[in-house]
Design a protein around this motif. Structure first.
Motif, PDB file in Angstrom:
ATOM      1  N   GLU A 109       0.807  -1.215   0.000  1.00 32.39           N
ATOM      2  CA  GLU A 109       0.000   0.000   0.000  1.00 32.39           C
ATOM      3  C   GLU A 109       0.849   1.278   0.000  1.00 32.39           C
ATOM      4  O   GLU A 109       0.337   2.354  -0.276  1.00 32.39           O
ATOM      5  N   GLU A 128       3.203   4.034  -1.259  1.00 31.46           N
ATOM      6  CA  GLU A 128       3.627   4.546  -2.565  1.00 31.46           C
ATOM      7  C   GLU A 128       4.997   5.194  -2.533  1.00 31.46           C
ATOM      8  O   GLU A 128       5.661   5.287  -3.551  1.00 31.46           O
ATOM      9  N   ARG A 144      -7.805  12.882   0.522  1.00 36.52           N
ATOM     10  CA  ARG A 144      -6.939  11.768   0.126  1.00 36.52           C
ATOM     11  C   ARG A 144      -5.778  11.612   1.100  1.00 36.52           C
ATOM     12  O   ARG A 144      -4.680  12.064   0.830  1.00 36.52           O
ATOM     13  N   ARG A 202      -2.647  10.065   2.406  1.00 37.60           N
ATOM     14  CA  ARG A 202      -1.701   9.198   1.699  1.00 37.60           C
ATOM     15  C   ARG A 202      -0.280   9.493   2.135  1.00 37.60           C
ATOM     16  O   ARG A 202      -0.044  10.401   2.914  1.00 37.60           O
TER      17      ARG A 202
END
Ligand code: ATP
Ligand code: MG
Ligand code: MG
Ligand code: MG
Length: 438
Positions: free
Chosen positions: A17, A19, A144, A146
Motif C-alpha cells: 500500500e 507509494e 486523500r 496518503r
C-alpha cells in the motif's frame, strides 16, 4: 535498550500500500501501524523520533520567547461560530456530538480557541507582545490521506499564536517565528526554504511556507538556486534585537509556491542557470492575519491612549509528524533509513554476533554499560538472529553508528564501528570505541 526486551516489529515484505519510500521504510522499520485511513499508532521506535522532532521544535520556540501551553483536541462548535469558521471550514472538519447533543469538533487548528483564552485574561497593551504555542494532535478529514504520516488525518502539529498591540510589533513577532523556523529545520539537518504562499482558510495577507525540495512533494515550487546556500541564524541570535537583515536576506531571492507563482517576475529576477522548478514538501507555515480572529471575537486590548482595539494576530504551524516522513525522504538509501544524529531513535546499534560466547557477551555487556553510563542511547541486539539479519536490521532502522562485536575481532581485541551514512568501517579497541562514541 536490549532488543530482546524491546518491541520492534520489523517487516520482511515491502508493504504494497505504500507509494513512497518514507512510508515503506516507516512500516518496514516498525515505526508506525495504520489503524484506519490516515490514522496511525506510533510504535516505540517511531515514537522516539517523533519526540525528538517535537523537542527540537520546543527548544527553538522557547529560545525565540514563545511560551508552551496545551489546549484540548476537542472544541465547542459555538466557539467556531463566533468567527464564522464552523460553516466555512467544510468537510475537512470532523464534527462530533456528545451525549447531550452538544456540537463539538476535533480541532484542525486553534486560532479560535487561543483567542478565547487570550481575551479572557489579557486587556492591556502592557501585557503584550506574547507568543503562545502547543504541540498537539490535529484532525483533518483529508480527501486523500496518503504517503503515511506525511498526509495523515490525525497528525501532530506545533502551532504558535502571536498577540501584538499594533502592526509594527506584530511584524516583529512574525520575524521571530520566521527565524526560529530556519533554525528548527536546520537542526534536523533539513534545508527548508521559506516561500511566499497563499494564506488559505487561516486567512491574512502575509504568509510563508517552509518547503523541503523533494520529487515526492505535493506542491510545485519555484526558487533561485542561491537560497539553498544562505546561512542559518546561529543559536546566539538575539530575538529581541533587529532580525530584519536576516529576513531580507532570506526573502530577497525569488521563492514561491505554484499558488502565488509569478512567471514574469521569476524570469526577471532569476538568471536562467539559477532557476529551480521542482516539487516540495510543506513542513511549516507562518501567517500574519491581523484582526481576523480578534475582531469578530472582540478580543480587545486597551492602548496607552485608553482606547480599546482588537489585537494583531499571527499563527505559525510546524508539521511535527509529517517531518518524520520528510526526514526519511531526505535521508535514506537502498538498505534503509539514515537518521541524522539529532533525531535518531538511538545513536548506536550494538550487534552481538555470537550470543552465548562468553567473551563476546562480556565485551558487549561492557560496551553497553559504558554507553549507558555516558548517557548515549544504544540499542543492543542481543537476540539470536544470524549476523546477516542483524546487519540488515541495523541498516534498515538507520541508527547513525553500528558497533559490531564478534569472536574474530575480539581475538585481536577489536570491535568494528560502522558509520551508517558513509558506510565507513573502523576497527577499534573497546576503549577507543567508547571514547569515539560516548
Ligand atoms: P497541506 O497544504 O499539506 O494540506 P496545510 O497548508 O493545509 O498543509 P497548515 O494549516 O499550514 O497545513 O498546517 C501547518 C502544518 O501542518 C503544515 O505546514 C504541515 O506541515 C502540517 N500538516 C498539515 N496537514 C497535514 C496532514 N494532513 N498530515 C500531516 N501534516 C499536516
Ligand atoms: Mg491542507
Ligand atoms: Mg498548504
Ligand atoms: Mg499551510
Amino acid at each position: 535498550m536490549r532488543l530482546s526486551r524491546y518491541f520492534l516489529p520489523i517487516l520482511r515484505e515491502t508493504p504494497k500500500e505504500a507509494e513512497i519510500v518514507s512510508h515503506r521504510l516507516m512500516l518496514r522499520a516498525g515505526m508506525i501501524r495504520q489503524e484506519a485511513a490516515g490514522i496511525y499508532a506510533w510504535l516505540p521506535l517511531g515514537l522516539r523520533v517523533l519526540q525528538k522532532v517535537g523537542q527540537i521544535v520546543r527548544e527553538e520556540m522557547d529560545r525565540a520567547g514563545a511560551i508552551e501551553l496545551l489546549m484540548p483536541t476537542l472544541q465547542l462548535a459555538d466557539l467556531w461560530r463566533e468567527t464564522g469558521r464552523y460553516e466555512a471550514y467544510g468537510p475537512e472538519m470532523l464534527r462530533i456530538k456528545d451525549r447531550h447533543q452538544r456540537e463539538l469538533l476535533y480541532g484542525p487548528t486553534n486560532e479560535d480557541m487561543i483567542t478565547e483564552i487570550f481575551r479572557a485574561y489579557v486587556r492591556s497593551y502592557r501585557d503584550l507582545p506574547k507568543i503562545l504555542y502547543h504541540i498537539q494532535w490535529k484532525f483533518r478529514d483529508e480527501q486523500r490521506p496518503r504517503f503515511g504520516v506525511m498526509r495523515g488525518r490525525e497528525f501532530l502539529m506545533k502551532d504558535a499564536y502571536s498577540f501584538d498591540f499594533d502592526e509594527a510589533s506584530a511584524r516583529l513577532s512574525y520575524q521571530r517565528m520566521f527565524v526560529a523556523y530556519l533554525r528548527i529545520f536546520a537542526r534536523m539537518g533539513l534545508r527548508a526554504i521559506p516561500m511566499r504562499a497563499e494564506t488559505g482558510p487561516i486567512g491574512g495577507d502575509l504568509s510563508h511556507e517552509f518547503i523541503i525540495l523533494a520529487e515526492t512533494g505535493e506542491s510545485a515550487v519555484f526558487c533561485h538556486a542561491d537560497v539553498l546556500n544562505l546561512p542559518i541564524p546561529p543559536e546566539t541570535t538575539d530575538y529581541d534585537g533587529d532580525l530584519s537583515s536576516i529576513i531580507q536576506e532570506w526573502t530577497g531571492l525569488y521563492a514561491a509556491t505554484e499558488d502565488v507563482h509569478d512567471k514574469a517576475r521569476f524570469e526577471r529576477e532569476t538568471p536562467e542557470g539559477k532557476r529551480i522548478h521542482t516539487r516540495g514538501i510543506e513542513v511549516g507555515q507562518v501567517f500574519y492575519f491581523g484582526e481576523k480572529y480578534s475582531k469578530p471575537m472582540q478580543a480587545l486590548i486597551t492602548g496607552p491612549d485608553g482606547v480599546e482595539r482588537p489585537f494583531q494576530g499571527g499563527s505559525y504551524g510546524v508539521g511535527v509528524s509529517r517531518l518524520v516522513g520528510a526526514l526519511i525522504e531526505a535521508n535514506h538509501d537502498e538498505n534503509g533509513i539514515i537518521w541524522p544524529e539529532a533525531v535518531a531513535p538511538f545513536k548506536i546499534g550494538l550487534a552481538n554476533l555470537k550470543v552465548g560466547d562468553a567473551a563476546t557477551d562480556k565485551a558487549c555487556a561492557d560496551l553497553y554499560a559504558a554507553f549507558e553510563k555516558a548517557g548515549v542511547e544504544v540499542l543492543y541486539d542481543d537476540t539470536d538472529d544470524r549476523p546477516g539479519g542483524k546487519f540488515a536490521k541495523l541498516d534498515l532502522i538507520g541508527l547513525p553508528y553500528q558497533v559490531i562485536v564478534g569472536p574474530k575481532g575480539l581475538a585481536e581485541g577489536k570491535v568494528e564501528v560502522k558509520t551508517r551514512a558513509t558506510g565507513a568501517r573502523e576497527s577499534l579497541d573497546l576503549a577507543e570505541a567508547i571514547a569515539r562514541l560516548a
